[in-house]
Scaffold this motif. Structure first.
Motif, PDB file in Angstrom:
ATOM      1  N   THR B 161      -2.116  -3.564   0.634  1.00  0.00           N
ATOM      2  CA  THR B 161      -3.220  -3.669  -0.322  1.00  0.00           C
ATOM      3  C   THR B 161      -3.115  -4.961  -1.131  1.00  0.00           C
ATOM      4  N   ARG B 162      -4.232  -5.309  -1.720  1.00  0.00           N
ATOM      5  CA  ARG B 162      -4.295  -6.509  -2.562  1.00  0.00           C
ATOM      6  C   ARG B 162      -3.373  -6.337  -3.771  1.00  0.00           C
ATOM      7  N   PHE B 163      -3.391  -5.113  -4.338  1.00  0.00           N
ATOM      8  CA  PHE B 163      -2.516  -4.868  -5.483  1.00  0.00           C
ATOM      9  C   PHE B 163      -1.047  -5.018  -5.067  1.00  0.00           C
ATOM     10  N   GLY B 164      -0.717  -4.473  -3.883  1.00  0.00           N
ATOM     11  CA  GLY B 164       0.670  -4.557  -3.413  1.00  0.00           C
ATOM     12  C   GLY B 164       1.124  -5.996  -3.248  1.00  0.00           C
ATOM     13  N   ARG B 165       0.214  -6.819  -2.737  1.00  0.00           N
ATOM     14  CA  ARG B 165       0.574  -8.226  -2.557  1.00  0.00           C
ATOM     15  C   ARG B 165       0.792  -8.898  -3.915  1.00  0.00           C
ATOM     16  N   SER B 166      -0.050  -8.543  -4.867  1.00  0.00           N
ATOM     17  CA  SER B 166       0.132  -9.144  -6.193  1.00  0.00           C
ATOM     18  C   SER B 166       1.410  -8.626  -6.838  1.00  0.00           C
ATOM     19  N   LEU B 167       1.758  -7.381  -6.546  1.00  0.00           N
ATOM     20  CA  LEU B 167       2.999  -6.821  -7.093  1.00  0.00           C
ATOM     21  C   LEU B 167       4.218  -7.521  -6.484  1.00  0.00           C
ATOM     22  N   ARG B 168       4.193  -7.681  -5.167  1.00  0.00           N
ATOM     23  CA  ARG B 168       5.342  -8.345  -4.518  1.00  0.00           C
ATOM     24  C   ARG B 168       5.437  -9.802  -4.965  1.00  0.00           C
ATOM     25  N   ALA B 169       4.292 -10.441  -5.146  1.00  0.00           N
ATOM     26  CA  ALA B 169       4.308 -11.819  -5.635  1.00  0.00           C
ATOM     27  C   ALA B 169       4.908 -11.878  -7.037  1.00  0.00           C
ATOM     28  N   SER B 170       4.522 -10.925  -7.881  1.00  0.00           N
ATOM     29  CA  SER B 170       5.044 -10.901  -9.252  1.00  0.00           C
ATOM     30  C   SER B 170       6.549 -10.652  -9.264  1.00  0.00           C
ATOM     31  N   MET B 171       7.026  -9.854  -8.300  1.00  0.00           N
ATOM     32  CA  MET B 171       8.460  -9.585  -8.220  1.00  0.00           C
ATOM     33  C   MET B 171       9.233 -10.862  -7.885  1.00  0.00           C
ATOM     34  N   GLN B 172       8.654 -11.679  -7.014  1.00  0.00           N
ATOM     35  CA  GLN B 172       9.394 -12.832  -6.515  1.00  0.00           C
ATOM     36  C   GLN B 172       9.260 -14.065  -7.392  1.00  0.00           C
ATOM     37  N   ASN B 173       8.127 -14.226  -8.011  1.00  0.00           N
ATOM     38  CA  ASN B 173       7.912 -15.453  -8.774  1.00  0.00           C
ATOM     39  C   ASN B 173       6.790 -15.227  -9.795  1.00  0.00           C
ATOM     40  N   PRO B 174       7.136 -14.654 -10.947  1.00  0.00           N
ATOM     41  CA  PRO B 174       6.086 -14.266 -11.897  1.00  0.00           C
ATOM     42  C   PRO B 174       5.225 -15.435 -12.393  1.00  0.00           C
ATOM     43  N   THR B 175       5.834 -16.594 -12.584  1.00  0.00           N
ATOM     44  CA  THR B 175       5.042 -17.728 -13.086  1.00  0.00           C
ATOM     45  C   THR B 175       4.047 -18.186 -12.035  1.00  0.00           C
ATOM     46  N   ALA B 176       4.511 -18.323 -10.797  1.00  0.00           N
ATOM     47  CA  ALA B 176       3.596 -18.729  -9.727  1.00  0.00           C
ATOM     48  C   ALA B 176       2.507 -17.681  -9.537  1.00  0.00           C
ATOM     49  N   ALA B 177       2.865 -16.416  -9.742  1.00  0.00           N
ATOM     50  CA  ALA B 177       1.864 -15.347  -9.615  1.00  0.00           C
ATOM     51  C   ALA B 177       0.753 -15.548 -10.647  1.00  0.00           C
ATOM     52  N   ARG B 178       1.141 -15.891 -11.864  1.00  0.00           N
ATOM     53  CA  ARG B 178       0.116 -16.144 -12.901  1.00  0.00           C
ATOM     54  C   ARG B 178      -0.756 -17.332 -12.511  1.00  0.00           C
ATOM     55  N   LEU B 179      -0.133 -18.329 -11.895  1.00  0.00           N
ATOM     56  CA  LEU B 179      -0.880 -19.545 -11.558  1.00  0.00           C
ATOM     57  C   LEU B 179      -1.867 -19.350 -10.400  1.00  0.00           C
ATOM     58  N   VAL B 180      -1.704 -18.272  -9.640  1.00  0.00           N
ATOM     59  CA  VAL B 180      -2.726 -18.007  -8.610  1.00  0.00           C
ATOM     60  C   VAL B 180      -3.741 -16.982  -9.107  1.00  0.00           C
ATOM     61  N   GLY B 181      -3.641 -16.621 -10.384  1.00  0.00           N
ATOM     62  CA  GLY B 181      -4.660 -15.764 -10.979  1.00  0.00           C
ATOM     63  C   GLY B 181      -4.297 -14.300 -11.084  1.00  0.00           C
ATOM     64  N   ILE B 182      -3.037 -13.969 -10.772  1.00  0.00           N
ATOM     65  CA  ILE B 182      -2.624 -12.565 -10.875  1.00  0.00           C
ATOM     66  C   ILE B 182      -2.349 -12.241 -12.340  1.00  0.00           C
ATOM     67  N   ASN B 183      -2.899 -11.149 -12.812  1.00  0.00           N
ATOM     68  CA  ASN B 183      -2.636 -10.723 -14.187  1.00  0.00           C
ATOM     69  C   ASN B 183      -1.327  -9.930 -14.173  1.00  0.00           C
ATOM     70  N   THR B 184      -0.243 -10.616 -14.459  1.00  0.00           N
ATOM     71  CA  THR B 184       1.079  -9.997 -14.314  1.00  0.00           C
ATOM     72  C   THR B 184       1.304  -8.879 -15.342  1.00  0.00           C
ATOM     73  N   ASP B 185       0.556  -8.917 -16.436  1.00  0.00           N
ATOM     74  CA  ASP B 185       0.678  -7.823 -17.411  1.00  0.00           C
ATOM     75  C   ASP B 185       0.163  -6.513 -16.826  1.00  0.00           C
ATOM     76  N   TRP B 186      -1.004  -6.585 -16.176  1.00  0.00           N
ATOM     77  CA  TRP B 186      -1.538  -5.363 -15.576  1.00  0.00           C
ATOM     78  C   TRP B 186      -0.666  -4.911 -14.414  1.00  0.00           C
ATOM     79  N   VAL B 187      -0.131  -5.878 -13.656  1.00  0.00           N
ATOM     80  CA  VAL B 187       0.761  -5.502 -12.555  1.00  0.00           C
ATOM     81  C   VAL B 187       1.969  -4.758 -13.117  1.00  0.00           C
ATOM     82  N   SER B 188       2.533  -5.265 -14.221  1.00  0.00           N
ATOM     83  CA  SER B 188       3.694  -4.611 -14.832  1.00  0.00           C
ATOM     84  C   SER B 188       3.323  -3.219 -15.342  1.00  0.00           C
ATOM     85  N   ALA B 189       2.162  -3.136 -15.998  1.00  0.00           N
ATOM     86  CA  ALA B 189       1.735  -1.844 -16.554  1.00  0.00           C
ATOM     87  C   ALA B 189       1.552  -0.812 -15.440  1.00  0.00           C
TER      88      ALA B 189
END
Lengths: 248, 290
Positions: B161-189
């Protein structure tokens, strides 16, 4: 295109940027150089939304973007490639590039953009199924660039893209930056290799201790005797800036 | 045959431990915090299923339709109200916050349910069937199947899923995840919500197979932490393998040697493995970009 006025920003209680003024012209490469601690990377973090400005404004195409979230700034058409470790190492090359189009809801639009960036960066197709962390430094840079172009941005912000690259990979990377500019994109570049960076740039900016000290064409700045002083441990006094340069 | 029975028991019980530990490791992977409240969240899940069964006669497995979404919301609320506002020393402060959440929850559960031990006693809790001379308790088989389904669901969420990909991205590189538009706060929540919801499911089975009170959380969190350390912090697959291994080792040692040494043997093996592989079986600490 991008105008920064009276910008103060920093971490904790200290300011790293102390009144930065800077304009990036549409369709140009602007290269920011300066010694360590000058505030170059901090400046880019403010532009990409990773750091909020304390004072001052950042406008892009007339709209204020200072303090906006990275997502909002992406939506405006600005994308940043960080200094190092941009990729998600355990995701495949294809997944990494797809994430560049995270804001695109339409799957067919993502596929179309992947096809476009793959033409420009063939490694995306050649190594699509491999984990990004297995690529060499130069190859990772190409994938980072491909990912950055997924949203077809107007302004690409690059933080020391040559860092850690061997000379041949660095040359390829510089070619890619020129190509981006030739395709109509605007580039804001921070570069540690001053000679190459300024040689590449349409417009050069020298920063020191959180301020812009010199501005001009790349050739003008390279020819400025104060640059030598700066890189040999000296400083550029505000009063010493030649009238022809637009020091701030 | 006794050893084979012990192995089967270990695998069946390890399945639902994987659920509880999976929630803990997922939260660490994304947020880099150790959710010390996971033990009490398991107990909360057990109490909720217990209350729904006792008062409304809702089957514990069916009660998950209510308890899992409810506890998901608790996890999301805890993130926004207590983790997100932390501005400095986020990792350390988060540890303290989660410890506080656990302590408060324990106090409330003690107040509401008293400190008397309870157990969810469904009609089928003591049923079993046999294959040859091997015994399969119904409740463990159901729990194992439920764990397989839920873990498969989590894997689907993570890898398809799209959410899963954003979650795995956030796990590996949170700053880069933010820079591609992932809302890492919602992913964490959402991740904390998913972790706590997994505790709800694990808690329901725990309540069916054990008598418990709020203080049961201490034994649980120490076991879950051991599993997550063994499997490697942040690795869902590691948690799954470690859960099964822990329970199989305990059960086999209990049969061939003595029940007293079951858990001790597991911890000795854990220490030996960590000496050789400090990041655990499938730990990914070395690859995370800061």
């Amino acid at each position: 295109m991008l105008t920064i006025s009276g910008l103060f920003a920093g971490y904790g209680s200290g300011d790293v940027l102390r009144g930065v003024n800077l304009t990036v012209q549409d369709g140009s490469i602007t290269c920011v150089v300066g010694p360590n601690g000058a505030g170059k990377s901090t400046l880019l973090k403010v532009v990409s939304g990773l750091l909020r400005p304390r004072v001052g404004s950042v406008t892009f195409r007339g709209a204020e973007i200072g303090g906006a979230t990275p997502r909002k700034i992406l939506e405006c058409g600005i994308v940043q490639v960080m200094q190092s470790r941009n990729l998600f190492p355990e995701l495949t090359v294809r997944e990494n590039v797809e994430l560049g189009g995270f804001l695109l809801r339409d799957a067919s639009a993502v596929r179309a953009r992947i096809a476009t960036v793959t033409e420009q960066f063939p490694i995306v197709g050649e190594r699509a199924g491999e984990r990004a962390g297995q690529l060499s430094g130069g190859q990772q840079r190409m994938v980072e660039f491909a990912r950055a172009l997924m949203l077809d941005p107007a302004l690409v912000v690059l933080d020391e893209p040559s860092m850690g690259l061997e000379p041949r990979a660095a040359a390829m990377m510089y070619d890619s930056i020129r190509q981006m500019r030739d395709n109509g994109r605007t580039i804001l570049l921070v570069e540690q290799n001053v000679r190459v960076g300024l040689g590449l740039a349409d417009h050069g900016v020298v920063m020191e201790t959180g301020r812009v000290r010199l501005e001009g064409t790349g050739a003008e700045i390279l020819a400025n005797p104060q640059m030598r002083a700066l890189y040999l441990g000296g400083t550029i006094e505000e009063g010493e800036v030649p009238a022809g340069d637009r020091g701030r | 045959m006794l050893v084979l029975q012990a192995i089967i028991d270990g695998i069946l019980v390890g399945g639902f431990y994987a659920l509880m530990a999976g929630g803990l490791t997922l939260v660490f992977g994304v947020m880099e915090i150790v959710n010390f409240a996971q033990g009490i969240m398991v107990v909360l899940g057990a109490y909720l299923s217990y209350a729904l069964f006792s008062h409304l006669s809702i089957d514990p497995f069916l009660s998950l339709v209510i308890t899992m979404p409810g506890m998901f919301l608790i996890g999301v609320a805890v993130y926004w109200s207590m983790i997100k506002p932390i501005k400095q020393d986020r990792v350390i402060m988060s540890l303290l916050v989660m410890f506080a959440v656990g302590t408060i929850a324990e106090g409330i559960l003690d107040l509401v349910f008293t400190s008397n031990l309870v157990q969810i006693s469904t009609p089928y809790v003591n049923n079993s069937f046999t294959i040859g001379s091997l015994i399969f308790p119904d409740i463990y088989v159901y729990a194992f199947l439920m764990s397989v389904v839920l873990l498969a669901g989590v894997y689907y969420l993570l890898y398809r899923t799209r959410f899963g990909r954003s979650l795995r991205a956030s796990m590996q590189n949170p700053t880069a995840a933010r820079l591609v538009g992932i809302n890492t706060d919602w992913v964490s929540a959402y991740t904390l919500g998913i972790g706590v919801a997994m505790a709800a499911a694990g808690g329901m089975v725990f309540g069916l197979t054990n008598s418990f009170d709020a203080a049961s959380s201490y034994d649980l969190i120490s076991r879950l932490l051991a599993i997550v350390i063994f499997g490697g912090f942040g690795s869902l697959s590691g948690a799954l393998i470690a859960s099964v291994l822990m329970l199989v080792i305990q059960d086999v040692v209990a049969v061939v040697w003595s029940p007293t040494w079951g858990q001790t043997t597991f911890y000795v093996i854990l220490i030996l493995i960590l000496l050789v592989r400090p990041q655990g079986l499938l730990g990914r600490k070395a690859v995370r970009a800061q």
